[in-house]
Design a protein around this motif. Structure first.
Motif, PDB file in Angstrom:
ATOM      1  N   VAL A 129       0.839  -1.210   0.000  1.00 32.11           N
ATOM      2  CA  VAL A 129       0.000   0.000   0.000  1.00 32.11           C
ATOM      3  C   VAL A 129       0.872   1.258   0.000  1.00 32.11           C
ATOM      4  O   VAL A 129       0.580   2.230  -0.699  1.00 32.11           O
ATOM      5  CB  VAL A 129      -0.961   0.007   1.215  1.00 32.11           C
ATOM      6  CG1 VAL A 129      -1.635   1.370   1.376  1.00 32.11           C
ATOM      7  CG2 VAL A 129      -2.011  -1.087   1.076  1.00 32.11           C
ATOM      8  N   SER A 130       1.965   1.231   0.759  1.00 31.32           N
ATOM      9  CA  SER A 130       2.817   2.422   0.887  1.00 31.32           C
ATOM     10  C   SER A 130       3.397   2.876  -0.455  1.00 31.32           C
ATOM     11  O   SER A 130       3.728   4.047  -0.633  1.00 31.32           O
ATOM     12  CB  SER A 130       3.947   2.153   1.886  1.00 31.32           C
ATOM     13  OG  SER A 130       4.712   1.050   1.445  1.00 31.32           O
ATOM     14  N   ALA A 131       3.512   1.943  -1.413  1.00 34.26           N
ATOM     15  CA  ALA A 131       4.040   2.302  -2.738  1.00 34.26           C
ATOM     16  C   ALA A 131       2.979   2.995  -3.587  1.00 34.26           C
ATOM     17  O   ALA A 131       3.296   3.681  -4.557  1.00 34.26           O
ATOM     18  CB  ALA A 131       4.550   1.057  -3.457  1.00 34.26           C
ATOM     19  N   ILE A 132       1.707   2.813  -3.239  1.00 32.36           N
ATOM     20  CA  ILE A 132       0.588   3.356  -4.026  1.00 32.36           C
ATOM     21  C   ILE A 132       0.013   4.597  -3.356  1.00 32.36           C
ATOM     22  O   ILE A 132      -0.328   5.570  -4.014  1.00 32.36           O
ATOM     23  CB  ILE A 132      -0.542   2.287  -4.158  1.00 32.36           C
ATOM     24  CG1 ILE A 132      -0.004   0.971  -4.721  1.00 32.36           C
ATOM     25  CG2 ILE A 132      -1.718   2.825  -4.969  1.00 32.36           C
ATOM     26  CD1 ILE A 132       0.480   1.037  -6.136  1.00 32.36           C
ATOM     27  N   ALA A 133      -0.142   4.519  -2.036  1.00 31.43           N
ATOM     28  CA  ALA A 133      -0.806   5.579  -1.263  1.00 31.43           C
ATOM     29  C   ALA A 133       0.082   5.958  -0.077  1.00 31.43           C
ATOM     30  O   ALA A 133      -0.179   5.561   1.058  1.00 31.43           O
ATOM     31  CB  ALA A 133      -2.173   5.090  -0.791  1.00 31.43           C
ATOM     32  N   PRO A 134       1.139   6.752  -0.336  1.00 31.88           N
ATOM     33  CA  PRO A 134       2.154   6.997   0.694  1.00 31.88           C
ATOM     34  C   PRO A 134       1.644   7.759   1.915  1.00 31.88           C
ATOM     35  O   PRO A 134       2.267   7.696   2.971  1.00 31.88           O
ATOM     36  CB  PRO A 134       3.226   7.806  -0.048  1.00 31.88           C
ATOM     37  CG  PRO A 134       2.553   8.329  -1.269  1.00 31.88           C
ATOM     38  CD  PRO A 134       1.483   7.359  -1.625  1.00 31.88           C
ATOM     39  N   GLU A 135       0.499   8.459   1.790  1.00 32.44           N
ATOM     40  CA  GLU A 135      -0.009   9.239   2.931  1.00 32.44           C
ATOM     41  C   GLU A 135      -0.868   8.410   3.887  1.00 32.44           C
ATOM     42  O   GLU A 135      -1.244   8.869   4.954  1.00 32.44           O
ATOM     43  CB  GLU A 135      -0.845  10.432   2.425  1.00 32.44           C
ATOM     44  CG  GLU A 135      -0.077  11.400   1.533  1.00 32.44           C
ATOM     45  CD  GLU A 135       1.126  12.011   2.221  1.00 32.44           C
ATOM     46  OE1 GLU A 135       1.008  12.379   3.405  1.00 32.44           O
ATOM     47  OE2 GLU A 135       2.193  12.107   1.590  1.00 32.44           O
ATOM     48  N   VAL A 136      -1.226   7.196   3.466  1.00 30.74           N
ATOM     49  CA  VAL A 136      -2.122   6.379   4.297  1.00 30.74           C
ATOM     50  C   VAL A 136      -1.310   5.646   5.374  1.00 30.74           C
ATOM     51  O   VAL A 136      -0.288   5.037   5.075  1.00 30.74           O
ATOM     52  CB  VAL A 136      -2.899   5.358   3.421  1.00 30.74           C
ATOM     53  CG1 VAL A 136      -3.752   4.433   4.287  1.00 30.74           C
ATOM     54  CG2 VAL A 136      -3.772   6.090   2.401  1.00 30.74           C
ATOM     55  N   THR A 137      -1.784   5.726   6.624  1.00 35.06           N
ATOM     56  CA  THR A 137      -1.158   4.967   7.721  1.00 35.06           C
ATOM     57  C   THR A 137      -1.561   3.507   7.577  1.00 35.06           C
ATOM     58  O   THR A 137      -2.745   3.200   7.426  1.00 35.06           O
ATOM     59  CB  THR A 137      -1.644   5.500   9.086  1.00 35.06           C
ATOM     60  OG1 THR A 137      -1.318   6.878   9.165  1.00 35.06           O
ATOM     61  CG2 THR A 137      -1.008   4.740  10.239  1.00 35.06           C
ATOM     62  N   VAL A 138      -0.580   2.618   7.603  1.00 44.50           N
ATOM     63  CA  VAL A 138      -0.846   1.192   7.392  1.00 44.50           C
ATOM     64  C   VAL A 138      -0.210   0.391   8.525  1.00 44.50           C
ATOM     65  O   VAL A 138       0.962   0.621   8.862  1.00 44.50           O
ATOM     66  CB  VAL A 138      -0.266   0.712   6.045  1.00 44.50           C
ATOM     67  CG1 VAL A 138      -0.644  -0.739   5.787  1.00 44.50           C
ATOM     68  CG2 VAL A 138      -0.753   1.587   4.896  1.00 44.50           C
ATOM     69  N   ASP A 139      -0.982  -0.528   9.114  1.00 50.50           N
ATOM     70  CA  ASP A 139      -0.452  -1.415  10.148  1.00 50.50           C
ATOM     71  C   ASP A 139      -0.703  -2.859   9.792  1.00 50.50           C
ATOM     72  O   ASP A 139      -1.730  -3.206   9.229  1.00 50.50           O
ATOM     73  CB  ASP A 139      -1.104  -1.102  11.503  1.00 50.50           C
ATOM     74  CG  ASP A 139      -0.602   0.211  12.086  1.00 50.50           C
ATOM     75  OD1 ASP A 139       0.625   0.337  12.248  1.00 50.50           O
ATOM     76  OD2 ASP A 139      -1.425   1.104  12.328  1.00 50.50           O
ATOM     77  N   GLY A 140       0.205  -3.730  10.143  1.00 54.57           N
ATOM     78  CA  GLY A 140       0.123  -5.157   9.879  1.00 54.57           C
ATOM     79  C   GLY A 140       1.522  -5.634   9.545  1.00 54.57           C
ATOM     80  O   GLY A 140       2.430  -4.809   9.421  1.00 54.57           O
TER      81      GLY A 140
END
Ligand SMILES: [Zn+2]
Length: 161
Positions: A129-140
């Motif tokens: 996800v970080s490569a597509i939507a860098p502003e989104v906080t992602v956990d896992g």
């Protein structure tokens, strides 16, 4: 941000939804959209067996959010999901301005399981996800539940054997 214990029920529900998809003959993915105050707003599972391979739950939830929530509500919401968003769903999530993502299994884990199972490579590269939507906080990933998800994918890919 770490995954809190009080978030595990949402993630367990994602696993249940993934199991429901499998029972319905679909790929085992499930997702839940939760408001900023912790209310479950919508949930869905994969429906690609219909022949429309864009019917991923994260994509459905992004469109549901765009239709039913204000921009502020979307930004405060969290999407819990059994598997990390694919690039299509990550893009939809970011375009509608949804908040955090919490996934059980990463795309990297899924790719290694599917390779092991001899599944055909997907037509879309499994980027994080970080490569597509860098502003989104992602956990896992969430180690407590990854085995359960891996088991569902094994069952799905062995059905055809
Ligand atoms: Zn997707």
């Amino acid at each position: 941000m770490a995954v809190r214990d009080d978030e595990l029920p949402y993630l367990r529900r994602c696993v249940e939804l993934a199991a429901e998809a499998l029972e319905a003959g679909d790929e085992p993915f499930g997702s839940v959209l939760v408001s900023g105050d912790g209310t479950v707003l919508a949930e869905d599972h994969n429906r690609v067996a219909s022949g429309d391979r864009t019917r991923h739950p994260e994509f459905e939830l992004a469109r549901w959010a765009a239709a039913h929530m204000t921009p502020e509500e979307r930004a405060a919401a969290t999407v819990y999901t059994s598997g990390e968003h694919c690039p299509m769903c990550a893009a939809a999530h970011a375009w509608v301005g949804l908040g955090r993502i919490v996934y059980v299994a990463s795309s990297e884990q899924l790719t290694s399981w599917l390779t092991e199972l001899g599944a055909a490579a997907p037509p879309v590269r499994p980027l994080p996800v970080s490569a597509i939507a860098p502003e989104v906080t992602v956990d896992g990933p969430v180690p407590e539940l990854t085995d359960a998800i891996a088991a569902l994918h094994r069952r799905f890919h062995r059905q055809g054997d």
